[in-house]
Write an enzyme that holds these catalytic residues in place. Structure first.
Site, PDB file in Angstrom:
ATOM      1  N   GLU A  86      -0.348 -58.399 -41.573  1.00  0.00           N
ATOM      2  CA  GLU A  86      -1.212 -57.311 -42.097  1.00  0.00           C
ATOM      3  C   GLU A  86      -1.570 -56.438 -40.548  1.00  0.00           C
ATOM      4  O   GLU A  86      -1.344 -56.930 -39.517  1.00  0.00           O
ATOM      5  CB  GLU A  86      -2.554 -57.767 -42.554  1.00  0.00           C
ATOM      6  CG  GLU A  86      -2.441 -57.979 -43.651  1.00  0.00           C
ATOM      7  CD  GLU A  86      -3.846 -58.833 -44.422  1.00  0.00           C
ATOM      8  OE1 GLU A  86      -4.672 -57.858 -44.115  1.00  0.00           O
ATOM      9  OE2 GLU A  86      -3.690 -59.821 -44.803  1.00  0.00           O
TER      10      GLU A  86
ATOM     11  N   PHE B 169      -2.637 -50.406 -40.886  1.00  0.00           N
ATOM     12  CA  PHE B 169      -1.930 -49.525 -41.765  1.00  0.00           C
ATOM     13  C   PHE B 169      -1.734 -49.802 -43.322  1.00  0.00           C
ATOM     14  O   PHE B 169      -1.281 -49.301 -44.301  1.00  0.00           O
ATOM     15  CB  PHE B 169      -0.426 -49.357 -41.100  1.00  0.00           C
ATOM     16  CG  PHE B 169       0.237 -50.659 -41.116  1.00  0.00           C
ATOM     17  CD1 PHE B 169       0.931 -51.301 -42.161  1.00  0.00           C
ATOM     18  CD2 PHE B 169       0.209 -51.290 -39.663  1.00  0.00           C
ATOM     19  CE1 PHE B 169       1.553 -52.542 -41.974  1.00  0.00           C
ATOM     20  CE2 PHE B 169       0.861 -52.816 -39.635  1.00  0.00           C
ATOM     21  CZ  PHE B 169       1.521 -53.085 -40.578  1.00  0.00           C
TER      22      PHE B 169
ATOM     23  N   GLN C   8      -0.097 -53.758 -45.315  1.00  0.00           N
ATOM     24  CA  GLN C   8       0.501 -55.053 -45.084  1.00  0.00           C
ATOM     25  C   GLN C   8       2.073 -54.802 -45.440  1.00  0.00           C
ATOM     26  O   GLN C   8       2.443 -54.089 -45.674  1.00  0.00           O
ATOM     27  CB  GLN C   8      -0.039 -56.222 -45.952  1.00  0.00           C
ATOM     28  CG  GLN C   8      -0.217 -55.666 -47.384  1.00  0.00           C
ATOM     29  CD  GLN C   8      -1.050 -56.720 -48.317  1.00  0.00           C
ATOM     30  OE1 GLN C   8      -0.659 -57.742 -48.324  1.00  0.00           O
ATOM     31  NE2 GLN C   8      -1.922 -56.243 -49.378  1.00  0.00           N
TER      32      GLN C   8
ATOM     33  N   ASP D  30       3.370 -47.272 -28.592  1.00  0.00           N
ATOM     34  CA  ASP D  30       2.424 -48.710 -28.735  1.00  0.00           C
ATOM     35  C   ASP D  30       3.494 -49.895 -28.513  1.00  0.00           C
ATOM     36  O   ASP D  30       3.290 -50.750 -29.264  1.00  0.00           O
ATOM     37  CB  ASP D  30       2.089 -48.598 -30.161  1.00  0.00           C
ATOM     38  CG  ASP D  30       0.597 -49.490 -30.387  1.00  0.00           C
ATOM     39  OD1 ASP D  30       0.471 -49.955 -29.259  1.00  0.00           O
ATOM     40  OD2 ASP D  30       0.422 -49.693 -31.463  1.00  0.00           O
TER      41      ASP D  30
HETATM   42  C1  8FY Z   1       7.682 -57.880 -39.838  1.00  0.00           C
HETATM   43  C2  8FY Z   1       5.502 -58.670 -39.748  1.00  0.00           C
HETATM   44  C3  8FY Z   1       4.091 -58.087 -39.458  1.00  0.00           C
HETATM   45  C4  8FY Z   1       2.352 -58.431 -38.097  1.00  0.00           C
HETATM   46  C5  8FY Z   1       8.775 -55.759 -40.126  1.00  0.00           C
HETATM   47  C6  8FY Z   1       7.591 -54.721 -39.945  1.00  0.00           C
HETATM   48  C7  8FY Z   1       8.126 -53.340 -40.381  1.00  0.00           C
HETATM   49  C8  8FY Z   1       5.901 -52.539 -39.291  1.00  0.00           C
HETATM   50  C9  8FY Z   1       3.887 -51.785 -38.302  1.00  0.00           C
HETATM   51  C10 8FY Z   1       4.601 -54.298 -38.100  1.00  0.00           C
HETATM   52  C11 8FY Z   1       8.659 -61.988 -40.102  1.00  0.00           C
HETATM   53  N1  8FY Z   1       9.692 -61.026 -40.210  1.00  0.00           N
HETATM   54  C12 8FY Z   1       9.259 -59.605 -40.211  1.00  0.00           C
HETATM   55  N2  8FY Z   1       8.196 -59.176 -40.055  1.00  0.00           N
HETATM   56  N3  8FY Z   1       6.387 -57.726 -39.832  1.00  0.00           N
HETATM   57  N4  8FY Z   1       3.315 -58.916 -38.440  1.00  0.00           N
HETATM   58  C13 8FY Z   1       1.836 -56.867 -39.039  1.00  0.00           C
HETATM   59  C14 8FY Z   1       2.760 -56.430 -39.555  1.00  0.00           C
HETATM   60  N5  8FY Z   1       3.777 -57.102 -39.702  1.00  0.00           N
HETATM   61  C15 8FY Z   1       8.651 -57.061 -40.260  1.00  0.00           C
HETATM   62  C16 8FY Z   1      10.115 -55.386 -40.435  1.00  0.00           C
HETATM   63  N6  8FY Z   1      10.924 -56.395 -40.494  1.00  0.00           N
HETATM   64  C17 8FY Z   1      10.081 -57.455 -40.354  1.00  0.00           C
HETATM   65  N7  8FY Z   1      10.306 -58.762 -40.344  1.00  0.00           N
HETATM   66  C18 8FY Z   1       7.078 -52.441 -39.986  1.00  0.00           C
HETATM   67  N8  8FY Z   1       4.903 -51.558 -39.074  1.00  0.00           N
HETATM   68  C19 8FY Z   1       3.738 -53.327 -37.904  1.00  0.00           C
HETATM   69  C20 8FY Z   1       5.694 -53.843 -38.842  1.00  0.00           C
HETATM   70  C21 8FY Z   1       6.661 -54.956 -39.268  1.00  0.00           C
END
Ligand code: 8FY
Length: 322
Positions: free
Chosen positions: A3, A6, A8, A120
């Site tokens: 999360e 923006f 989740q 960032d």
């Molecule tokens: C992801 C985990 C995550 C904390 C994303 C992705 C796309 C984003 C802003 C993060 C575990 N595999 C995995 N995790 N995100 N953790 C906060 C937000 N998201 C992603 C793409 N592939 C992923 N695969 C857009 N925009 C912040 C983002 C993460």
């Protein structure tokens, strides 16, 4: 999966491609909607210019579902911050830092060539490509084994704050710990602010902990002076009206302006850059210190560019050893 402010990110099954994907569901508020459209534009721009083995997360698709922008991404593994946290903030081996660092400078150099500034960069925004990991026992910490990514391949995520280069960038960017001095001082910022963030990330991977653990501008600047030496006078003189309160003529107003005894102690405890690195790194410490001195030039115009960093001996030596 995670999360953020923006919205989740959900792990989903793509029934057409028959694979897991990550879908970012953006909050239905105008500010986030607008940011999401900019992010999609940036992601498509990046996708146009790089092959599938790229160093920035790939967008697969996007759609509007009940007034929520949804962006479909390739699924990646945990973030570098997840690894640091689960390892109790212990250092990464230097060869892994080198491999990750090289990819980070590649991806940022690529973005800068497209006139994009990420703004960032931080360990939370760097994901390893594969969730596979290995358990490694480190001779310095024999009691607990460390969990490290099996492959060093990483990708940069979160282009929600990415901007095109222009003259008048003056607002505050970056997450505090990774924020460059010109941002804090209100001097205007550009590509070099990403390079500063990468410097902070490299040190953090080597030591296990954020370099500047602070929540306050004056304390942050005082920490920088401990680690890198005095801030150049010409930068203090140009500081904007929000930042001029941190100075008394051409000196940082420290420790007079400190908010507490603890703050003075926290700043006093910080080591010089060379000593921080020598505490954690034995092999190639010299090369790394020299690289960091180029990344942490106070004057943005003097700072190494991402492209120049890639040509530094820290990355050029040790090339085929993983
Ligand atoms: C992801 C985990 C995550 C904390 C994303 C992705 C796309 C984003 C802003 C993060 C575990 N595999 C995995 N995790 N995100 N953790 C906060 C937000 N998201 C992603 C793409 N592939 C992923 N695969 C857009 N925009 C912040 C983002 C993460």
């Amino acid at each position: 999966m995670g999360e953020g402010t923006f919205g989740q990110v959900l792990e989903c099954w793509d029934r057409e491609a028959k694979e897991m994907v990550a879908i970012k569901i953006v909050r239905g508020i105008k500010k986030y909607w607008d940011a999401a459209l900019i992010e999609i534009d940036v992601l498509q721009q990046l996708a146009k210019h790089q092959e599938s083995s790229s160093l920035c997360v790939q967008i697969r698709n996007w759609f509007d579902y009940r007034n929520h922008i949804c962006i479909v991404f390739e699924k990646l593994g945990p973030s570098l911050y997840d690894f640091l946290r689960k390892n109790g903030y212990r250092p990464f081996p230097i060869d892994l830092v080198r491999e990750i660092g090289r990819q980070l400078f590649e991806s940022v150099a690529f973005m800068h060539d497209l006139r994009l500034i990420h703004t960032d960069l931080k360990p939370e925004n760097i994901l390893v490509v594969s969730s596979e990991h290995v358990n490694l026992s480190d001779h310095k910490y024999p009691s607990q084994s460390m969990r490290l990514p099996k492959s060093s391949a990483v990708k940069v995520i979160d282009f929600g704050s990415t901007t095109y280069d222009s003259q008048d960038h003056n607002y505050i960017v970056s997450t505090r710990h990774y924020r460059a001095p010109e941002v804090i001082l209100g001097l205007g910022w550009s590509y070099p602010c990403d390079v500063w963030s990468l410097g902070c990330i490299l040190v953090e991977l080597c030591s296990g902990e954020a370099l500047f653990q602070t929540h306050e501008n004056l304390e942050h600047l005082a920490m920088m002076e401990r680690v890198f030496g005095p801030i150049p006078r010409h930068m203090m003189k140009r500081a904007d009206r929000h930042a001029e309160k941190y100075f008394r003529r051409t000196r940082l107003n420290w420790p007079e302006g400190a908010s507490s005894r603890e703050s003075i102690n926290a700043v006093h405890k910080m080591l010089r850059l060379q000593n921080i690195i020598m505490k954690y790194v034995d092999r190639s410490a010299g090369d790394l210190i020299d690289l960091l001195q180029g990344l942490f030039k106070y004057e943005p115009a003097e700072r190494l560019t991402a492209r120049e960093a890639l040509r530094h001996p820290f990355f050029r030596n040790n090339r085929r050893r993983e």
